[in-house]
Scaffold this motif. Sequence first.
Motif, short mmCIF file in Angstrom:
data_model
loop_
_atom_site.label_atom_id
_atom_site.label_comp_id
_atom_site.label_asym_id
_atom_site.label_seq_id
_atom_site.Cartn_x
_atom_site.Cartn_y
_atom_site.Cartn_z
N TYR A 195 0.84 -1.20 0.00
CA TYR A 195 0.00 0.00 0.00
C TYR A 195 0.87 1.25 0.00
O TYR A 195 0.58 2.24 -0.68
CB TYR A 195 -0.94 0.03 1.21
N VAL A 196 1.96 1.21 0.79
CA VAL A 196 2.86 2.38 0.84
C VAL A 196 3.48 2.59 -0.54
O VAL A 196 3.56 3.72 -1.03
CB VAL A 196 3.94 2.20 1.93
N VAL A 197 3.89 1.48 -1.16
CA VAL A 197 4.48 1.60 -2.50
C VAL A 197 3.47 2.23 -3.48
O VAL A 197 3.80 3.18 -4.20
CB VAL A 197 4.93 0.22 -3.03
N TYR A 198 2.22 1.73 -3.45
CA TYR A 198 1.20 2.29 -4.34
C TYR A 198 1.02 3.78 -4.07
O TYR A 198 0.86 4.58 -5.00
CB TYR A 198 -0.16 1.59 -4.15
N ALA A 199 1.04 4.15 -2.80
CA ALA A 199 0.81 5.55 -2.44
C ALA A 199 1.95 6.44 -2.91
O ALA A 199 1.75 7.62 -3.19
CB ALA A 199 0.65 5.67 -0.92
N LEU A 200 3.16 5.86 -3.04
CA LEU A 200 4.32 6.66 -3.45
C LEU A 200 4.45 6.77 -4.97
O LEU A 200 5.03 7.73 -5.48
CB LEU A 200 5.60 6.03 -2.89
N LEU A 201 3.91 5.78 -5.68
CA LEU A 201 4.15 5.71 -7.12
C LEU A 201 3.73 6.96 -7.91
O LEU A 201 4.50 7.42 -8.76
CB LEU A 201 3.50 4.46 -7.72
N PRO A 202 2.55 7.56 -7.66
CA PRO A 202 2.18 8.74 -8.44
C PRO A 202 3.21 9.86 -8.33
O PRO A 202 3.57 10.49 -9.32
CB PRO A 202 0.84 9.17 -7.82
N SER A 203 3.70 10.05 -7.12
CA SER A 203 4.68 11.11 -6.91
C SER A 203 5.99 10.80 -7.64
O SER A 203 6.62 11.70 -8.21
CB SER A 203 4.92 11.27 -5.41
N CYS A 204 6.37 9.52 -7.64
CA CYS A 204 7.56 9.10 -8.39
C CYS A 204 7.35 9.38 -9.88
O CYS A 204 8.25 9.89 -10.57
CB CYS A 204 7.82 7.61 -8.23
N ALA A 205 6.17 9.05 -10.35
CA ALA A 205 5.87 9.23 -11.78
C ALA A 205 5.97 10.70 -12.15
O ALA A 205 6.52 11.05 -13.20
CB ALA A 205 4.47 8.69 -12.08
N TRP A 206 5.48 11.54 -11.28
CA TRP A 206 5.57 12.98 -11.55
C TRP A 206 7.05 13.41 -11.61
O TRP A 206 7.46 14.17 -12.50
CB TRP A 206 4.84 13.78 -10.46
N GLY A 207 7.85 12.90 -10.68
CA GLY A 207 9.28 13.21 -10.65
C GLY A 207 9.94 12.83 -11.96
O GLY A 207 10.74 13.60 -12.52
N VAL A 208 9.60 11.65 -12.46
CA VAL A 208 10.18 11.19 -13.72
C VAL A 208 9.69 12.08 -14.88
O VAL A 208 10.46 12.44 -15.77
CB VAL A 208 9.83 9.71 -13.98
N PHE A 209 8.44 12.48 -14.81
CA PHE A 209 7.87 13.32 -15.86
C PHE A 209 8.57 14.68 -15.93
O PHE A 209 9.00 15.12 -16.99
CB PHE A 209 6.36 13.49 -15.63
N VAL A 210 8.73 15.34 -14.78
CA VAL A 210 9.32 16.69 -14.83
C VAL A 210 10.83 16.70 -14.91
O VAL A 210 11.41 17.65 -15.43
CB VAL A 210 8.87 17.59 -13.64
N PHE A 211 11.49 15.65 -14.38
CA PHE A 211 12.95 15.68 -14.39
C PHE A 211 13.57 14.75 -15.44
O PHE A 211 14.77 14.68 -15.57
CB PHE A 211 13.50 15.33 -13.00
#
Lengths: 354, 424
Positions: free
Chosen positions: A22-38
């Motif tokens: 659940y923690v991993v799922y909760a973190l994934l969107p933020s990771c995806a955003w990081g990859v998108f902008v950086f």
Amino acid sequence: MRTVSTSPHLHSGADTQRIMLYVVYALLPSCAWGVFVFGLRAALVLAVSLAAAVLTEYLLDLVSKESTLWDCSAIVTGLLVGMNMPPAISLYIPAIASVFAIAVVKWTFGGLGANWANPAMAGRVFVFFSFTSQMSTFSLPRTIKAVEVASQASPLSLVKTVASSGQSVGLTSMQILAQQGVATSSFADRVQAATGIRAYNVDAFFGNIPGCIGEVSKLLLILGGIYLLMKKVITWHIPVSFIGSFAVLTWVFGGLPLGLGFFHGEVLASILRGGLILGAFFMATDMVTSPVTHKGMLVFGCGCGAFTFLFRTFGSLPEATSVAILLMNIVTPTIDRFMKPRLFGEVKKGGAQG
Amino acid sequence: MHPPERKEYANSKALVRLPIPSELVVSMSQHLGAPAKPIKEKGDHVEKGEKIALASSFISADVHSPVSGTIKDIRKVTMANSVTCDAFVIEPDPQQHEAFTKKVDYQDYSKEKLLEEIKDKGIVGLGGATFPLHVKITIPAGRKVDALVINGVECEPYLTADHRLMLERTKEVLEGIMICNRILNPARTIIGIEENKKDAALALEKEIELRSLPIEVCLLRMKYPQGDEKQLINATIGREIPSGKLPLDVGAVVVNVGTTYAVYEALAYGKPLYERIVTVTGDCIAQPCNVIAPIGAKVKDLIAFAGGFSKEPDKLVSGGPMMGFAFYDEETPIAKGTSGILAITDEKDYRKSACLNCGKCVAACPIGLVPTKLYSLITHARYEEAMANHLMDCKECGCCSFSCPAHLDLVHAMKFGKRMGRKK
């Protein structure tokens, strides 16, 4: 075959592995955003920290002849380490942080459940003090208007540097950022024009600022936090008391270093900068290293908020959240000792029972 | 705490009587306290309801034969809770006579006479703890009871025996309550019932109004373990029993509805406690039911009566799933405290992880203990420290183990720790 076991014969379904996932799922969107902008470089950093954490866990399992990979806690640690890295960092740094987190912080103390500090947090602090300059250089997100520079300090450290030089007495952090020519996204400019909300805050909320891969998008982190609350992985006590105490202290005293006087702290801007949101929802709430009682969690959260405020406002380093949480991790056993739940039937001293 | 209810298996099944099995095994130890002393021998013929063993100390209870028949043997038997004790093996006569069908007028009995009858009929608490009732409702001089709380909560999942009883024997239950009321003469008499048994609450209320009895019905929100004495007293009359104290210390006595029904039968018909309602249920039972079974009937008889297994169960449980005992032998007889027989698929995950310190057990504990701390003390053999951390207040309700994501056997540790702590 019939099983004979002690009661109860029912279970809620709560499970260590599921909690970690659940923690991993909760973190994934933020990771995806990081990859998108950086860019893909950010993905590489995440992959390296993840791989280093899981591999270290696997190798240590071989040493201690255990099998702990299934609990998925190493995945959470690896992901959090990666999220706490600047996108352009040399790849050996996240690897070192992950190895340190799993091997030194967790394993040497007896593995999951026995560590006194949040592994990812300690890993981040370890490499921050070892590779301070690399850890404080951030790429600009792609959503920011084109400027000559490719990297920049985070808004938090920029304001701090300027304020401590004494050249900006009486200016708000917004004014300092503007004076330093910090650019905003065109989206934020439009929002500011339409609603009056400061573009810098809009960018900080959506994640259009230089910063660590996983800590820039406050929106997605908050959504992830809400998901964890809904899944009952965390309770509201730590995030609310953490952010709440930080907000109050910032409002009252936060204006002092900028020469603005009492009650002039910029609450919203302060909350949206740095690692506060990531810390409050995902790091301070680490079950192993936070108190077990709700009362204790409130004390813990307030402590985190107060230390974050102190280090940020009066300390010499720009980032304070991780050190504050680490400090409170040390106090956790003491909090647990004193913050016991009320025993059923126990009456407060001097009180009468009705 | 809200464990799944699973009452739907049997809550619509009317009470039915189990045919007399071919053999009964009646244990000497089916109450809290000292085992009863046998007064019959092998080869003796006994009548239905005849006393076969006597209370052997202050906290103990008489045992009666559920049938007319011959004592074939006296041998050791292991009950579902792993207690091994002496038991009569009784072969029922082929012809069973009607007994205890004639009404007795007990209205002018004195308090003492009522108590004596209750003791004589071997009545114990039927909620599960099986504490001898005459001891519980004999109030020591100088103590005062102002609240009689009737426990109709039945908060254990699956179990529906008390529910059906309140629904189908409403008048009798109320009459039993009034007998207890006469003995204790409390200012208030309150029946606590959880919301999932609204029909029973309505039936009771209707009857109370009709006969204008001094009884209140208190509908409670669903909450496990509300059927525990401490929790129920708090829920109904808002008093908390301090650590190590009894309901009497806050002026309350709690009696289970099943017990009040037994009291009614004991006085209105002179019938000893030799049968009880057992919910035979679970996902592996073909036709779940609430069966009136003679004490000493074997689990296999009850299961056969319920249509047998629909699929092979992983677990047999005596009592409810939260506090009941898992056992494996279908030859095990039921006792006065057997509220249910469950045949279930095991849903527990035995893959333990380390304690995450998550605090779910702390949030779940209705007593305010820190189960994770106690667990660690007990597993490190620090029993005295565990006792100092109120281990003895633990009711073994199962909330901590139920919530634990690491699947730790917290309740097991508590039981073990108490045992080791008492030894010292």
